[in-house]
Structures are given as structure tokens and as C-alpha cells.
Design a protein around this motif. Structure first.
Motif, PDB file in Angstrom:
ATOM      1  N   MET A   1       0.888  -1.215   0.034  1.00  0.00           N
ATOM      2  CA  MET A   1      -0.131  -0.041   0.005  1.00  0.00           C
ATOM      3  C   MET A   1       0.701   1.208   0.169  1.00  0.00           C
ATOM      4  SD  MET A   1      -3.031   1.194   2.694  1.00  0.00           S
ATOM      5  CE  MET A   1      -4.552   0.845   1.980  1.00  0.00           C
ATOM      6  N   GLU A   2       1.903   1.261   0.757  1.00  0.00           N
ATOM      7  CA  GLU A   2       2.961   2.424   0.767  1.00  0.00           C
ATOM      8  C   GLU A   2       3.230   2.542  -0.536  1.00  0.00           C
ATOM      9  OE1 GLU A   2       6.667   4.259   3.310  1.00  0.00           O
ATOM     10  OE2 GLU A   2       5.918   2.158   3.927  1.00  0.00           O
ATOM     11  N   GLU A   3       3.855   1.616  -1.176  1.00  0.00           N
ATOM     12  CA  GLU A   3       4.566   1.524  -2.194  1.00  0.00           C
ATOM     13  C   GLU A   3       3.804   1.981  -3.480  1.00  0.00           C
ATOM     14  OE1 GLU A   3       7.806  -1.343  -4.542  1.00  0.00           O
ATOM     15  OE2 GLU A   3       6.387  -2.270  -3.426  1.00  0.00           O
ATOM     16  N   THR A   4       2.593   1.846  -3.413  1.00  0.00           N
ATOM     17  CA  THR A   4       1.486   2.192  -4.209  1.00  0.00           C
ATOM     18  C   THR A   4       1.554   3.873  -4.122  1.00  0.00           C
ATOM     19  OG1 THR A   4       0.442   0.126  -4.445  1.00  0.00           O
ATOM     20  CG2 THR A   4      -0.799   2.186  -5.221  1.00  0.00           C
ATOM     21  N   MET A   5       1.115   4.325  -3.031  1.00  0.00           N
ATOM     22  CA  MET A   5       0.884   5.658  -2.916  1.00  0.00           C
ATOM     23  C   MET A   5       2.322   6.516  -3.171  1.00  0.00           C
ATOM     24  SD  MET A   5      -1.958   6.209  -1.578  1.00  0.00           S
ATOM     25  CE  MET A   5      -1.546   7.888  -1.800  1.00  0.00           C
ATOM     26  N   LEU A   6       3.546   5.900  -2.782  1.00  0.00           N
ATOM     27  CA  LEU A   6       4.685   6.532  -3.394  1.00  0.00           C
ATOM     28  C   LEU A   6       4.888   6.776  -4.819  1.00  0.00           C
ATOM     29  CD1 LEU A   6       7.078   5.202  -0.859  1.00  0.00           C
ATOM     30  CD2 LEU A   6       6.439   7.484  -0.861  1.00  0.00           C
ATOM     31  N   ASP A   7       4.248   5.501  -5.223  1.00  0.00           N
ATOM     32  CA  ASP A   7       4.418   5.494  -6.948  1.00  0.00           C
ATOM     33  C   ASP A   7       3.512   6.954  -7.692  1.00  0.00           C
ATOM     34  OD1 ASP A   7       6.102   3.362  -7.152  1.00  0.00           O
ATOM     35  OD2 ASP A   7       4.325   1.972  -7.561  1.00  0.00           O
ATOM     36  N   PHE A   8       2.525   7.221  -6.791  1.00  0.00           N
ATOM     37  CA  PHE A   8       1.722   8.381  -7.433  1.00  0.00           C
ATOM     38  C   PHE A   8       2.251   9.785  -7.116  1.00  0.00           C
ATOM     39  CE2 PHE A   8      -1.457   4.731  -7.387  1.00  0.00           C
ATOM     40  CZ  PHE A   8      -1.893   5.066  -8.886  1.00  0.00           C
ATOM     41  N   CYS A   9       3.274   9.622  -6.223  1.00  0.00           N
ATOM     42  CA  CYS A   9       3.906  11.167  -5.793  1.00  0.00           C
ATOM     43  C   CYS A   9       4.886  11.534  -6.990  1.00  0.00           C
ATOM     44  CB  CYS A   9       4.542  10.817  -4.465  1.00  0.00           C
ATOM     45  SG  CYS A   9       3.568  10.662  -3.079  1.00  0.00           S
ATOM     46  N   GLU A  10       4.555  12.602  -7.432  1.00  0.00           N
ATOM     47  CA  GLU A  10       5.548  13.153  -8.299  1.00  0.00           C
ATOM     48  C   GLU A  10       6.932  13.421  -7.842  1.00  0.00           C
ATOM     49  OE1 GLU A  10       5.116  17.801  -9.587  1.00  0.00           O
ATOM     50  OE2 GLU A  10       3.559  17.178  -8.647  1.00  0.00           O
ATOM     51  N   HIS A  11       7.210  13.746  -6.383  1.00  0.00           N
ATOM     52  CA  HIS A  11       8.706  14.065  -6.228  1.00  0.00           C
ATOM     53  C   HIS A  11       9.061  12.674  -5.523  1.00  0.00           C
ATOM     54  CE1 HIS A  11       8.274  18.238  -7.276  1.00  0.00           C
ATOM     55  NE2 HIS A  11       7.107  18.188  -6.646  1.00  0.00           N
ATOM     56  N   SER A  12       8.456  11.569  -5.736  1.00  0.00           N
ATOM     57  CA  SER A  12       8.910  10.265  -4.938  1.00  0.00           C
ATOM     58  C   SER A  12      10.588   9.908  -5.508  1.00  0.00           C
ATOM     59  CB  SER A  12       8.005   9.196  -5.290  1.00  0.00           C
ATOM     60  OG  SER A  12       8.530   8.211  -4.730  1.00  0.00           O
ATOM     61  N   ALA A  13      11.089   9.407  -4.663  1.00  0.00           N
ATOM     62  CA  ALA A  13      12.623   9.269  -5.097  1.00  0.00           C
ATOM     63  C   ALA A  13      12.697   7.565  -4.478  1.00  0.00           C
ATOM     64  CB  ALA A  13      13.504  10.020  -4.531  1.00  0.00           C
ATOM     65  N   GLU A  14      13.883   7.041  -4.805  1.00  0.00           N
ATOM     66  CA  GLU A  14      14.109   5.652  -4.282  1.00  0.00           C
ATOM     67  C   GLU A  14      14.209   5.573  -3.008  1.00  0.00           C
ATOM     68  OE1 GLU A  14      17.307   2.360  -5.559  1.00  0.00           O
ATOM     69  OE2 GLU A  14      16.339   3.402  -6.701  1.00  0.00           O
ATOM     70  N   ASN A  15      14.771   6.602  -2.346  1.00  0.00           N
ATOM     71  CA  ASN A  15      14.781   6.707  -0.859  1.00  0.00           C
ATOM     72  C   ASN A  15      13.357   7.256  -0.015  1.00  0.00           C
ATOM     73  OD1 ASN A  15      15.139   9.267  -1.512  1.00  0.00           O
ATOM     74  ND2 ASN A  15      16.672   9.744   0.058  1.00  0.00           N
ATOM     75  N   SER A  16      12.316   7.323  -0.930  1.00  0.00           N
ATOM     76  CA  SER A  16      11.293   8.083  -0.210  1.00  0.00           C
ATOM     77  C   SER A  16      10.474   6.906   0.729  1.00  0.00           C
ATOM     78  CB  SER A  16      10.243   8.294  -1.318  1.00  0.00           C
ATOM     79  OG  SER A  16      10.623   9.564  -2.074  1.00  0.00           O
ATOM     80  N   ARG A  17       9.612   7.482   1.752  1.00  0.00           N
ATOM     81  CA  ARG A  17       8.852   6.706   2.731  1.00  0.00           C
ATOM     82  C   ARG A  17       7.968   7.628   3.115  1.00  0.00           C
ATOM     83  NH1 ARG A  17      10.764   1.622   4.887  1.00  0.00           N
ATOM     84  NH2 ARG A  17       8.625   1.591   5.373  1.00  0.00           N
ATOM     85  N   LEU A  18       6.867   7.066   3.646  1.00  0.00           N
ATOM     86  CA  LEU A  18       5.657   7.719   4.257  1.00  0.00           C
ATOM     87  C   LEU A  18       5.934   7.718   5.628  1.00  0.00           C
ATOM     88  CD1 LEU A  18       2.534   6.545   1.995  1.00  0.00           C
ATOM     89  CD2 LEU A  18       4.102   8.552   1.826  1.00  0.00           C
ATOM     90  N   SER A  19       6.011   8.879   6.236  1.00  0.00           N
ATOM     91  CA  SER A  19       6.287   8.883   7.670  1.00  0.00           C
ATOM     92  C   SER A  19       5.218   8.334   8.499  1.00  0.00           C
ATOM     93  CB  SER A  19       6.813  10.288   8.200  1.00  0.00           C
ATOM     94  OG  SER A  19       5.661  11.453   7.907  1.00  0.00           O
TER      95      SER A  19
END
Length: 106
Positions: A67-85
Motif C-alpha cells: 500500500m505504501e509503495e503504491t502511494m509513493l508511485d503516485f507522488c511526483e517527487h518520490s525517489a528511491e529513498n522515499s517513505r511515508l512517515s
């Protein structure tokens, strides 16, 4: 308890103490940290709490759930080291972590 530093895109730093077991998003929202909104209340449904986690801390975090991975996929500024806090839970292991926030969250 862990000391967590949130770094705004402009370089402004905010360091707070977070009780073990509390999400890093929840703690940031309660302390009024700019750039961490948590619009969905921590339900992993909005990505307004995205942070960039330095490589040396990656192994101390839990794995990314689908679920977190899917949300990050939709973020325009997501990067390889992105996480949802909202998905990162404070523990003694995270004491001293420094999290950067994207420019889109200011």
C-alpha cells in the motif's frame, strides 16, 4: 524515545523527541512541523507525509508494504529513498535519524 530531525526543503531543521511506538507522521503533526500534513490521518492514503530517508538508515526501517509503495508511485517527487512517515514507527533504533522533505511539502 528517539530524537527525530525533520528538514524542510529550504534547510530549516526541526528536532523533536518521539515516544517509541508513535508514527513519525503523528509526532510531526502534533508538534506542528511544517511540511508534514498527514491529511489522511495516517491511513497511508494521501502521501502528504513523505520523507526522504538517508541510505544509512534504510536497514533500520521496516520494509515497504504494497500500500505504501503504491502511494509513493503516485507522488511526483518520490525517489528511491522515499517513505511515508505515517508508516515509520519511532524506536530507540531511529534515535538521531534525519529526514528530508520534498519541495512540494512546504
Amino acid at each position: 524515545m528517539a530524537k527525530i530531525t525533520y528538514i524542510e526543503h529550504n534547510g530549516t531543521e526541526h528536532t523533536i523527541e518521539v515516544e517509541n511506538g508513535v508514527s513519525l507522521m503523528e509526532a510531526a503533526v502534533k508538534q506542528g512541523i511544517p511540511g508534514i500534513d498527514g491529511d489522511c490521518g495516517g491511513a497511508c492514503a494521501c502521501a502528504t507525509c513523505m520523507v526522504f530517508v538517508p541510505e544509512e538508515w534504510q536497514g533500520k526501517l521496516g520494509s515497504i508494504e504494497p500500500m505504501e509503495e503504491t502511494m509513493l508511485d503516485f507522488c511526483e517527487h518520490s525517489a528511491e529513498n522515499s517513505r511515508l512517515s505515517c508508516q515509520l514507527i519511532a524506536s530507540d533504533e531511529l534515535d538521531g535519524i534525519r529526514l528530508n522533505m520534498p519541495q512540494s511539502q512546504h
